[in-house]
Design an enzyme around this catalytic site. Structure first.
Site, mmCIF file in Angstrom:
data_model
loop_
_atom_site.group_PDB
_atom_site.id
_atom_site.type_symbol
_atom_site.label_atom_id
_atom_site.label_comp_id
_atom_site.label_asym_id
_atom_site.label_seq_id
_atom_site.Cartn_x
_atom_site.Cartn_y
_atom_site.Cartn_z
ATOM 1 N N LYS A 188 0.832 -1.215 0.000
ATOM 2 C CA LYS A 188 0.000 0.000 0.000
ATOM 3 C C LYS A 188 0.860 1.257 0.000
ATOM 4 O O LYS A 188 2.084 1.170 0.106
ATOM 5 C CB LYS A 188 -0.932 -0.026 1.204
ATOM 6 C CG LYS A 188 -1.572 -1.376 1.451
ATOM 7 C CD LYS A 188 -2.393 -1.891 0.273
ATOM 8 C CE LYS A 188 -2.804 -3.334 0.529
ATOM 9 N NZ LYS A 188 -3.900 -3.796 -0.260
HETATM 10 C C1 LIG Z 1 -4.889 -4.723 0.569
HETATM 11 C C2 LIG Z 1 -6.330 -4.632 0.409
HETATM 12 C C3 LIG Z 1 -7.236 -4.932 1.451
HETATM 13 C C4 LIG Z 1 -6.833 -5.384 2.829
HETATM 14 O O1 LIG Z 1 -5.673 -6.008 2.906
HETATM 15 P P1 LIG Z 1 -4.820 -6.469 4.169
HETATM 16 O O2 LIG Z 1 -3.755 -7.237 3.504
HETATM 17 O O3 LIG Z 1 -5.707 -7.294 5.032
HETATM 18 O O4 LIG Z 1 -4.311 -5.273 4.889
HETATM 19 C C5 LIG Z 1 -8.573 -4.782 1.200
HETATM 20 N N1 LIG Z 1 -9.027 -4.344 0.020
HETATM 21 C C6 LIG Z 1 -8.199 -4.022 -0.990
HETATM 22 C C7 LIG Z 1 -8.783 -3.489 -2.265
HETATM 23 C C8 LIG Z 1 -6.834 -4.170 -0.846
HETATM 24 O O5 LIG Z 1 -6.025 -3.874 -1.877
#
Ligand SMILES: *Cc1c(COP(=O)(O)O)cnc(C)c1O
Length: 396
Positions: A188
């Protein structure tokens, strides 16, 4: 190589983390009169809420956990339907299922995010909420989605996990819906390895989400606990080590996004004007995170050829975010006689077979973004990547 924040882990993160480690106190709750307690998670929540222009933020152990808490807070359970896009990370679906609801998929448009018109077609008597996902750092058409939601009395949970730091019409993403969720995973914009955040301006929703994330406790475990616990929850808490790193990263996010926007602009200008392809629609060009530059070709054959030449893949063949490539989720849909497998969402299929994700800030082969630039690319490197892309398009 992962998200841009991971490229910028340095002395600030070390300093925050050492403060916690040296204190020896790693749990998120503590007494403000205890000098060992550095309240990093609490500070993260305060700064996150204020950045999003809302009153409450709740730190969690992951973005998936943030989604489950948000869905439970708005009351999803027992077969309630939530409309989600056919192009997203598995957590958007699995969180709905784990909350007890049913994900109902809808087509995406040229922004690669939920098409408001298609949401309307999927609304039924059991529909309770819609989950716009700001895919690849690009804000959804929140005005369009908001008006459909309003018309049908649906709650809106923004999945802003890929779009921390982005905005739509001047307001930060996550602050538009009833609730917004973020991830601090390594892919992210900013990261603590893992972690998540829920934001909302609604006190009741905050209290319920808090309860779900911590075994039914009231916010910050204040007041009487035994006898006063509201809901059966779980442990989705964040600890102080994660909070410390996340805090240092959050304080860099504006600078980070500004750099990405500038590099993307340079890259995009250097590859624009080619025939037979366009860039994906940006619902708010000023507000996108600029982590990815998606190009959409007129036909799938050309997209496939160009992607092969670049050593990458078209988005439909990338493993992670395409409904038809999720074998476990397809099994779930199939068992319930719900539309599943390639062909179930033809407009999404067609778009993704013609699209290539070029990396700008997020370098992730799982997204199909194995080729492009990164946050530290020099002007020369950007020029070279652009030249390679133009070359790959030539004669294709
Ligand atoms: C990364 C992501 C999440 C949640 O991810 P975690 O790995 O649990 O932190 C949820 N939705 C989207 C669209 C994502 O890209």
């Amino acid at each position: 190589m992962a998200g841009p924040g991971s490229h910028w882990i340095g002395q600030d993160e070390v300093r925050e983390l050492l403060e916690v480690m040296s204190s020896g106190y790693l749990f998120r709750y503590g007494g403000l009169d205890d000098p060992r307690f550095k309240h990093k998670v609490y500070s993260l929540e305060q700064e996150f809420a204020s950045r999003c222009g809302v009153r409450y933020a709740l730190a969690t152990s992951s973005g998936s956990a943030a989604l489950v808490c948000a869905l439970k807070a708005i009351g999803i359970g027992d077969g309630d339907e939530v409309i989600v896009p056919a192009y997203t990370f598995i957590a958007s679906y699995s969180s709905v299922i784990f909350a007890g609801g049913i994900p109902v998929l809808a087509e995406i448009d040229d922004s690669l995010s939920l098409d408001p018109a298609d949401i309307e077609r999927r609304v039924g008597p059991r529909t309770k909420a819609v989950m716009p996902v700001h895919m690849l750092g690009n804000p959804c058409d929140l005005d369009g989605i908001g008006s459909v939601a309003k018309k049908h009395g649906l709650r809106v949970i923004e999945d802003a996990c890929q779009a921390n730091g982005g905005s739509y019409k001047g307001r930060k993403l996550g602050g538009w819906g009833d609730m917004g969720t973020f991830s601090l995973n390594i892919f992210k914009t900013v990261t603590a390895g893992d972690g998540g955040v829920v934001v909302t301006d609604d006190e009741e929703l905050y209290r319920t989400a808090f309860g779900f994330h911590d075994q039914g406790h009231s916010p910050l475990r204040a007041g009487v606990e035994v006898g006063g616990r509201s809901v059966l929850g779980m442990n989705f808490r964040m600890n102080e080590l994660t909070g410390a790193v996340a805090l240092a990263q959050l304080r860099k996010i504006d600078r980070l996004i500004a750099v990405l926007r500038e590099k993307k602009k340079r890259f995009k200008e250097a590859i624009s004007g080619l025939e037979g392809l366009k860039f994906r629609t940006l619902n708010d060009p000023e507000g996108e995170c600029a982590t990815i530059c998606t190009v959409i070709f007129d036909g799938p054959e050309r997209a496939a050829l160009v992607s092969r030449r670049l050593g990458t893949t078209t988005v439909d063949r990338s493993g992670w975010h395409v409904y038809s490539n999720m074998e476990h989720f397809n099994r779930y849909l199939k068992e319930r006689n719900l539309p599943h497998g390639k062909g179930a969402y033809p407009r999404t299929d067609s778009l993704l077979s013609r699209a290539i994700n070029l990396s700008v800030g997020v370098v992730d082969a799982g997204l199909g973004a194995g080729f492009g630039i990164n946050i530290d690319s020099s002007p020369r490197e950007i020029e070279l990547a652009a030249a390679r892309f133009r070359e790959a398009c030539r004669g294709s």
